[in-house]
Scaffold this motif. Structure first.
Motif, PDB file in Angstrom:
ATOM      1  N   LEU A   1       0.820  -1.212   0.000  1.00 26.46           N
ATOM      2  CA  LEU A   1       0.000   0.000   0.000  1.00 26.46           C
ATOM      3  C   LEU A   1       0.851   1.258   0.000  1.00 26.46           C
ATOM      4  O   LEU A   1       0.466   2.287  -0.570  1.00 26.46           O
ATOM      5  CB  LEU A   1      -0.930  -0.012   1.225  1.00 26.46           C
ATOM      6  N   GLU A   2       2.012   1.182   0.632  1.00 27.30           N
ATOM      7  CA  GLU A   2       2.919   2.329   0.621  1.00 27.30           C
ATOM      8  C   GLU A   2       3.481   2.551  -0.780  1.00 27.30           C
ATOM      9  O   GLU A   2       3.656   3.686  -1.219  1.00 27.30           O
ATOM     10  CB  GLU A   2       4.062   2.090   1.609  1.00 27.30           C
ATOM     11  N   ALA A   3       3.761   1.449  -1.479  1.00 26.16           N
ATOM     12  CA  ALA A   3       4.312   1.543  -2.828  1.00 26.16           C
ATOM     13  C   ALA A   3       3.254   1.884  -3.872  1.00 26.16           C
ATOM     14  O   ALA A   3       3.579   2.426  -4.939  1.00 26.16           O
ATOM     15  CB  ALA A   3       5.002   0.236  -3.201  1.00 26.16           C
TER      16      ALA A   3
ATOM     17  N   ALA B   1      -5.816   1.783  -2.553  1.00 28.35           N
ATOM     18  CA  ALA B   1      -6.897   1.891  -1.562  1.00 28.35           C
ATOM     19  C   ALA B   1      -7.989   2.841  -2.043  1.00 28.35           C
ATOM     20  O   ALA B   1      -9.179   2.592  -1.848  1.00 28.35           O
ATOM     21  CB  ALA B   1      -6.331   2.353  -0.223  1.00 28.35           C
ATOM     22  N   VAL B   2      -7.581   3.922  -2.703  1.00 32.88           N
ATOM     23  CA  VAL B   2      -8.534   4.923  -3.174  1.00 32.88           C
ATOM     24  C   VAL B   2      -9.433   4.357  -4.273  1.00 32.88           C
ATOM     25  O   VAL B   2     -10.635   4.633  -4.313  1.00 32.88           O
ATOM     26  CB  VAL B   2      -7.779   6.161  -3.705  1.00 32.88           C
ATOM     27  N   LEU B   3      -8.852   3.541  -5.144  1.00 33.13           N
ATOM     28  CA  LEU B   3      -9.579   3.052  -6.317  1.00 33.13           C
ATOM     29  C   LEU B   3     -10.202   1.668  -6.125  1.00 33.13           C
ATOM     30  O   LEU B   3     -10.931   1.208  -6.996  1.00 33.13           O
ATOM     31  CB  LEU B   3      -8.641   3.004  -7.525  1.00 33.13           C
ATOM     32  N   SER B   4      -9.906   1.011  -4.999  1.00 31.20           N
ATOM     33  CA  SER B   4     -10.302  -0.392  -4.843  1.00 31.20           C
ATOM     34  C   SER B   4     -11.814  -0.610  -4.856  1.00 31.20           C
ATOM     35  O   SER B   4     -12.280  -1.661  -5.336  1.00 31.20           O
ATOM     36  CB  SER B   4      -9.719  -0.977  -3.551  1.00 31.20           C
TER      37      SER B   4
ATOM     38  N   ILE C   1     -10.884  -4.735   3.832  1.00 31.02           N
ATOM     39  CA  ILE C   1     -11.176  -3.882   4.984  1.00 31.02           C
ATOM     40  C   ILE C   1      -9.895  -3.224   5.483  1.00 31.02           C
ATOM     41  O   ILE C   1      -9.869  -2.029   5.812  1.00 31.02           O
ATOM     42  CB  ILE C   1     -11.836  -4.706   6.112  1.00 31.02           C
ATOM     43  N   SER C   2      -8.814  -4.010   5.527  1.00 30.67           N
ATOM     44  CA  SER C   2      -7.522  -3.479   5.946  1.00 30.67           C
ATOM     45  C   SER C   2      -7.071  -2.350   5.028  1.00 30.67           C
ATOM     46  O   SER C   2      -6.543  -1.328   5.480  1.00 30.67           O
ATOM     47  CB  SER C   2      -6.477  -4.599   5.960  1.00 30.67           C
TER      48      SER C   2
ATOM     49  N   GLY D   1      -6.330   3.461   4.437  1.00 32.38           N
ATOM     50  CA  GLY D   1      -6.528   4.696   3.686  1.00 32.38           C
ATOM     51  C   GLY D   1      -7.088   5.838   4.515  1.00 32.38           C
ATOM     52  O   GLY D   1      -7.132   6.979   4.047  1.00 32.38           O
ATOM     53  N   GLU D   2      -7.515   5.555   5.753  1.00 34.58           N
ATOM     54  CA  GLU D   2      -8.061   6.601   6.628  1.00 34.58           C
ATOM     55  C   GLU D   2      -6.923   7.227   7.437  1.00 34.58           C
ATOM     56  O   GLU D   2      -6.732   6.920   8.611  1.00 34.58           O
ATOM     57  CB  GLU D   2      -9.122   6.032   7.561  1.00 34.58           C
TER      58      GLU D   2
END
Length: 206
Positions: A114-116, A121-124, A174-175, A180-181
């Motif tokens: 997710l860092e890379a 997360a935004v588009l999932s 969910i993770s 992303g929050e």
């Protein structure tokens, strides 16, 4: 009544460049899309901003990606392939591993992923234009997760592993959403609880 048939407009498609220069340009546009989508979200992001971030003209962006939806879909394909490679790499580590060890590694690698790939997360949860491709990618990841659960110690049966893979994949989603929050002060505590919940569930199944 006119006998001339109404012609439907062809669906726009992503253009695949053949030359190295074109491939490099597409890679730059995808990197820019990754950054802008991560910063502003899909709805607020504009193609003008993405082109400017990539140092390209807006015409060049539309040449390769006729719509913002196609750009986002392509980016999710690229990121989905990266996630699939991550799961493949975990298979060797999963052999003989205890559930807690496997889950810890899964969460660690997912965090690095997710860092890379910050736009993932935004588009999932955005509806994909190509639903069949999205379903195929999801099925592939379920199979990869099931393989991890069969390889651990104690192993799950293939039937149980396939069932648990569905649960694990949704917990991973969910993770991703929780990760992303950025404004969630208790984010790390919630992720830790999610990890423990997953370990308990797998241990009960094994």
């Amino acid at each position: 009544m006119s006998s001339q048939k109404t012609r439907e407009k062809p669906h726009p498609e992503v253009r695949s460049p053949q030359r190295r220069r074109g491939r490099e340009r597409v890679a730059a546009l995808l990197r820019a899309g990754e950054e802008i989508f991560a910063e502003k979200g899909f709805d607020a992001a504009t193609m003008t901003e993405i082109a400017a971030r990539a140092g390209a003209s807006i015409g060049s962006l539309y040449q390769f990606f006729p719509t913002k939806e196609l750009l986002a879909d392509t980016l999710q394909d690229v990121n989905g392939d990266a996630l699939s490679r991550m799961l493949d790499a975990l298979e060797e580590a999963a052999k003989g591993a205890k559930p807690a060890t496997l889950v810890d590694r899964l969460f660690r690698d997912l965090s690095a992923f997710l860092e890379a790939h910050p736009a993932f997360a935004v588009l999932s949860d955005r509806p994909a234009a190509d639903k069949a491709k999205k379903a195929e990618r999801r099925q592939r990841m379920r199979g990869q997760i099931a393989a991890l659960l069969v390889a651990m110690d104690p192993p799950l049966s293939r039937e149980r592993a396939e069932r648990m893979a569905v649960i694990v994949l949704h917990l991973m989603r969910i993770s991703v959403a929780i990760s992303g929050e950025a404004e969630l002060a208790i984010r790390e505590d919630v992720l830790s609880d999610l990890r423990r919940m997953l370990i308990r569930q797998i241990e009960e199944e094994s």
